[in-house]
Design a protein around this motif. Structure first.
Motif, PDB file in Angstrom:
ATOM      1  N   LEU A 297       0.850  -1.174   0.000  1.00 55.68           N
ATOM      2  CA  LEU A 297       0.000   0.000   0.000  1.00 55.68           C
ATOM      3  C   LEU A 297       0.893   1.234   0.000  1.00 55.68           C
ATOM      4  O   LEU A 297       1.885   1.284   0.720  1.00 55.68           O
ATOM      5  N   ILE A 298       0.535   2.201  -0.804  1.00 58.57           N
ATOM      6  CA  ILE A 298       1.292   3.454  -0.859  1.00 58.57           C
ATOM      7  C   ILE A 298       0.454   4.537  -0.201  1.00 58.57           C
ATOM      8  O   ILE A 298      -0.741   4.668  -0.478  1.00 58.57           O
ATOM      9  N   ALA A 299       1.067   5.314   0.689  1.00 53.82           N
ATOM     10  CA  ALA A 299       0.361   6.410   1.353  1.00 53.82           C
ATOM     11  C   ALA A 299       1.198   7.679   1.291  1.00 53.82           C
ATOM     12  O   ALA A 299       2.421   7.636   1.460  1.00 53.82           O
ATOM     13  N   TRP A 300       0.532   8.807   1.049  1.00 55.48           N
ATOM     14  CA  TRP A 300       1.191  10.113   1.049  1.00 55.48           C
ATOM     15  C   TRP A 300       0.753  10.902   2.279  1.00 55.48           C
ATOM     16  O   TRP A 300      -0.433  10.979   2.598  1.00 55.48           O
ATOM     17  N   ALA A 301       1.734  11.525   2.930  1.00 57.97           N
ATOM     18  CA  ALA A 301       1.433  12.392   4.070  1.00 57.97           C
ATOM     19  C   ALA A 301       2.581  13.360   4.280  1.00 57.97           C
ATOM     20  O   ALA A 301       3.678  13.159   3.763  1.00 57.97           O
ATOM     21  N   TRP A 302       2.324  14.407   5.055  1.00 57.75           N
ATOM     22  CA  TRP A 302       3.362  15.374   5.399  1.00 57.75           C
ATOM     23  C   TRP A 302       3.646  15.304   6.899  1.00 57.75           C
ATOM     24  O   TRP A 302       2.859  14.740   7.657  1.00 57.75           O
ATOM     25  N   ASP A 303       4.753  15.857   7.314  1.00 61.22           N
ATOM     26  CA  ASP A 303       5.217  15.954   8.697  1.00 61.22           C
ATOM     27  C   ASP A 303       5.672  14.604   9.251  1.00 61.22           C
ATOM     28  O   ASP A 303       4.864  13.812   9.742  1.00 61.22           O
ATOM     29  N   PRO A 304       6.978  14.369   9.229  1.00 65.33           N
ATOM     30  CA  PRO A 304       7.520  13.086   9.682  1.00 65.33           C
ATOM     31  C   PRO A 304       7.293  12.800  11.160  1.00 65.33           C
ATOM     32  O   PRO A 304       7.244  11.645  11.564  1.00 65.33           O
ATOM     33  N   THR A 305       7.149  13.833  11.969  1.00 66.41           N
ATOM     34  CA  THR A 305       7.001  13.616  13.400  1.00 66.41           C
ATOM     35  C   THR A 305       5.539  13.455  13.823  1.00 66.41           C
ATOM     36  O   THR A 305       5.260  13.153  14.994  1.00 66.41           O
ATOM     37  N   TYR A 306       4.621  13.636  12.898  1.00 70.47           N
ATOM     38  CA  TYR A 306       3.203  13.595  13.267  1.00 70.47           C
ATOM     39  C   TYR A 306       2.419  12.657  12.354  1.00 70.47           C
ATOM     40  O   TYR A 306       2.141  11.514  12.718  1.00 70.47           O
ATOM     41  N   ASN A 307       2.080  13.093  11.142  1.00 70.84           N
ATOM     42  CA  ASN A 307       1.241  12.288  10.259  1.00 70.84           C
ATOM     43  C   ASN A 307       1.949  11.037   9.749  1.00 70.84           C
ATOM     44  O   ASN A 307       1.348   9.955   9.679  1.00 70.84           O
ATOM     45  N   VAL A 308       3.219  11.177   9.377  1.00 70.58           N
ATOM     46  CA  VAL A 308       3.992  10.018   8.916  1.00 70.58           C
ATOM     47  C   VAL A 308       4.158   9.022  10.053  1.00 70.58           C
ATOM     48  O   VAL A 308       3.998   7.805   9.870  1.00 70.58           O
ATOM     49  N   LYS A 309       4.458   9.530  11.238  1.00 67.16           N
ATOM     50  CA  LYS A 309       4.574   8.665  12.415  1.00 67.16           C
ATOM     51  C   LYS A 309       3.261   7.927  12.672  1.00 67.16           C
ATOM     52  O   LYS A 309       3.253   6.741  13.045  1.00 67.16           O
ATOM     53  N   ALA A 310       2.144   8.598  12.465  1.00 66.26           N
ATOM     54  CA  ALA A 310       0.838   7.970  12.668  1.00 66.26           C
ATOM     55  C   ALA A 310       0.637   6.799  11.713  1.00 66.26           C
ATOM     56  O   ALA A 310       0.127   5.739  12.105  1.00 66.26           O
ATOM     57  N   LEU A 311       1.049   6.962  10.463  1.00 67.01           N
ATOM     58  CA  LEU A 311       0.947   5.874   9.488  1.00 67.01           C
ATOM     59  C   LEU A 311       1.826   4.693   9.892  1.00 67.01           C
ATOM     60  O   LEU A 311       1.430   3.528   9.773  1.00 67.01           O
ATOM     61  N   GLU A 312       3.012   4.990  10.350  1.00 72.82           N
ATOM     62  CA  GLU A 312       3.934   3.928  10.755  1.00 72.82           C
ATOM     63  C   GLU A 312       3.376   3.126  11.932  1.00 72.82           C
ATOM     64  O   GLU A 312       3.472   1.891  11.959  1.00 72.82           O
ATOM     65  N   GLU A 313       2.789   3.816  12.888  1.00 73.45           N
ATOM     66  CA  GLU A 313       2.191   3.132  14.026  1.00 73.45           C
ATOM     67  C   GLU A 313       0.951   2.341  13.600  1.00 73.45           C
ATOM     68  O   GLU A 313       0.686   1.251  14.122  1.00 73.45           O
ATOM     69  N   ALA A 314       0.200   2.864  12.641  1.00 69.96           N
ATOM     70  CA  ALA A 314      -0.971   2.148  12.130  1.00 69.96           C
ATOM     71  C   ALA A 314      -0.557   0.860  11.437  1.00 69.96           C
ATOM     72  O   ALA A 314      -1.237  -0.174  11.541  1.00 69.96           O
ATOM     73  N   ASP A 315       0.562   0.898  10.740  1.00 68.89           N
ATOM     74  CA  ASP A 315       1.067  -0.296  10.062  1.00 68.89           C
ATOM     75  C   ASP A 315       1.400  -1.397  11.070  1.00 68.89           C
ATOM     76  O   ASP A 315       1.189  -2.589  10.814  1.00 68.89           O
ATOM     77  N   LYS A 316       1.905  -1.003  12.231  1.00 73.31           N
ATOM     78  CA  LYS A 316       2.220  -1.980  13.283  1.00 73.31           C
ATOM     79  C   LYS A 316       0.947  -2.649  13.810  1.00 73.31           C
ATOM     80  O   LYS A 316       0.963  -3.819  14.189  1.00 73.31           O
ATOM     81  N   VAL A 317      -0.142  -1.903  13.836  1.00 74.83           N
ATOM     82  CA  VAL A 317      -1.420  -2.452  14.299  1.00 74.83           C
ATOM     83  C   VAL A 317      -2.011  -3.380  13.244  1.00 74.83           C
ATOM     84  O   VAL A 317      -2.508  -4.463  13.566  1.00 74.83           O
TER      85      VAL A 317
END
Length: 428
Positions: free
Chosen positions: A37-57
């Motif tokens: 899955l490809i996802a686009w987002a801005w802000d590595p410390t906030y929105n990108v971090k949220a995607l990374e944590e969602a992937d772990k779930v």
């Protein structure tokens, strides 16, 4: 279609740096791996971090997600360019869109986004978010972060000016102005900082009264907009009477807070991370509800500033898996929301988040106030408004007239001029 749609979608936002990778495969540009899955987002410390944590779930034992991090400006421009050319090559399955810009995309490109109505339970989210993520009774976005506002204030400076925490609860903007004058007189500090070119505070005031630059039907509503007029009066008086310290740009505003030059900031919950940069001020801050307009009965002590939501682009990659990913993460997982509150300070628009342990924890920086619970409670009271398609384009015009009001011109006349100019730029 409105003339200003494309210009508005391309209007500037805060530019943020690309992300570095963690568990999820974070890239600055590559979208060629069709196995993920490809996802686009801005802000590595906030929105990108949220995607990374969602992937772990979603898939804790594998890396399912490739996150493409860029500035919000770049994402908006690339998406708008691709969709206007009917060329989806290189676009992601999942994309984050700011709520102020969402209706512009949904109305300009009605066939570009997946209907997510079947994976979103409206009752589980803050009501006000659905005006921006919905169109024609269908839901296209998963509500994410709340921009619920609060009045952040320095307890020590307010106490020096003669005010207790109780004096800051559920006040009006008239009260705020009086308090600000006392703070300036007794402490020498400004009550807040304002950038004369940024009308963010006016937006906060308008939404507290359930109004916007356009009405519910998308018609320009400036000359007769009572909440806008009062918001501009407050805004200009704060500057003219010296209650506010004039600053230029985001960094200068943060510096005014961190150096103790100002005593408060009425702004979105996401600003907390900037305030908390001043570790020497720990224990000296608290948060009270947003002031309301005294003369408008609909105005409440709650509002919003910013916020964004997750969307799925139609026909790109595995859209069923993209929907499943969002359903199992941002659309339902309170465990994820609790993690994100801990990791990035998220105030989630998923209502059940308030029942998680972290929301009930006192925060030492804010004098052991349960700020996550308070902000989440205020979030449920935020009035819903239709942001329309042209918020930033209209605001750029209104800001010019606000500057003239600061310089002493009659506000009623200026609002009539602004109405005419905006109408000339927007097809209604």
């Amino acid at each position: 279609m409105k003339k200003l749609v494309t210009w508005s979608l391309l209007f500037s936002s805060v530019v943020l740096l690309g992300a570095c990778g963690s568990k999820s495969d974070t890239s600055s540009s590559d979208t060629s791996d069709s196995s993920k899955l490809i996802a686009w987002a801005w802000d590595p410390t906030y929105n990108v971090k949220a995607l990374e944590e969602a992937d772990k779930v979603y898939e804790p034992d594998t890396t399912n997600l490739k996150v493409v991090a860029s500035s919000q400006d770049d994402i908006v421009q690339k998406l708008n360019t691709a969709l206007s050319a009917s060329n989806k090559d290189g676009l992601p399955s999942i994309i984050l869109i700011e709520d102020y810009k969402a209706q512009g995309f949904l109305k300009s490109y009605p066939d570009a986004f997946e209907d997510l109505s079947d994976i979103v339970d409206k009752d589980k989210f803050a009501d006000y978010k659905f005006a921006s993520v919905s169109k024609d009774d269908k839901i296209y976005g998963i509500p994410f972060d709340s921009g619920v506002t609060g009045m952040f204030y320095r307890t020590d400076l307010l106490e020096e000016a003669g005010y207790s925490d109780a004096d800051l609860q559920n006040i009006t903007w008239d009260d705020y102005m009086k308090i600000g004058k006392d703070v300036k007189e007794k402490t020498g500090k400004a009550m807040l900082s304002l950038d004369p070119s940024d009308l963010g505070l006016v937006r906060v005031i308008m939404q507290s009264a359930g109004t916007w630059y356009t009405d519910e039907d998308g018609k320009v509503d400036i000359a007769s907009n009572k909440a806008l007029k009062e918001g501009l009066e407050i805004y200009t008086n704060l500057i003219k009477e010296g209650i506010a310290e004039s600053v230029s740009g985001w960094d200068a505003g943060v510096e005014a807070v961190n150096t103790g030059a100002v005593a408060s900031a009425t702004i979105g919950s996401w600003y907390s991370s900037s305030i908390m940069q001043a570790e020497d001020q720990s224990g000296k801050w608290k948060i009270a509800p947003t002031p309301r307009l005294a003369d408008i009965s609909e105005s409440v002590n709650a509002s919003n500033s910013g916020g964004s939501s997750w969307y799925v682009l139609k026909g790109i990659g595995d859209t069923d898996k993209a929907k499943e990913f969002l359903k199992e993460t941002f659309a339902s997982s309170t465990d994820l929301m609790q993690t994100l509150t801990k990791e990035i300070g998220l105030i989630s628009t998923l209502k059940e988040s308030i029942n998680t342990d972290i929301y009930q924890e006192p925060v030492a920086f804010y004098g052991d106030q349960k700020v996550y619970a308070d902000l989440s409670e205020w979030m449920t009271k935020v009035p819903s408004v239709n942001y329309g398609t042209d918020t930033y384009a209209i605001e750029a015009i209104v800001a010019e007239y606000a500057q003239r009001a600061i310089n002493g011109e009659d506000l009623d006349s200026l609002l009539k001029e602004a109405q005419t100019q905006v109408e000339a730029s927007v097809d209604q």
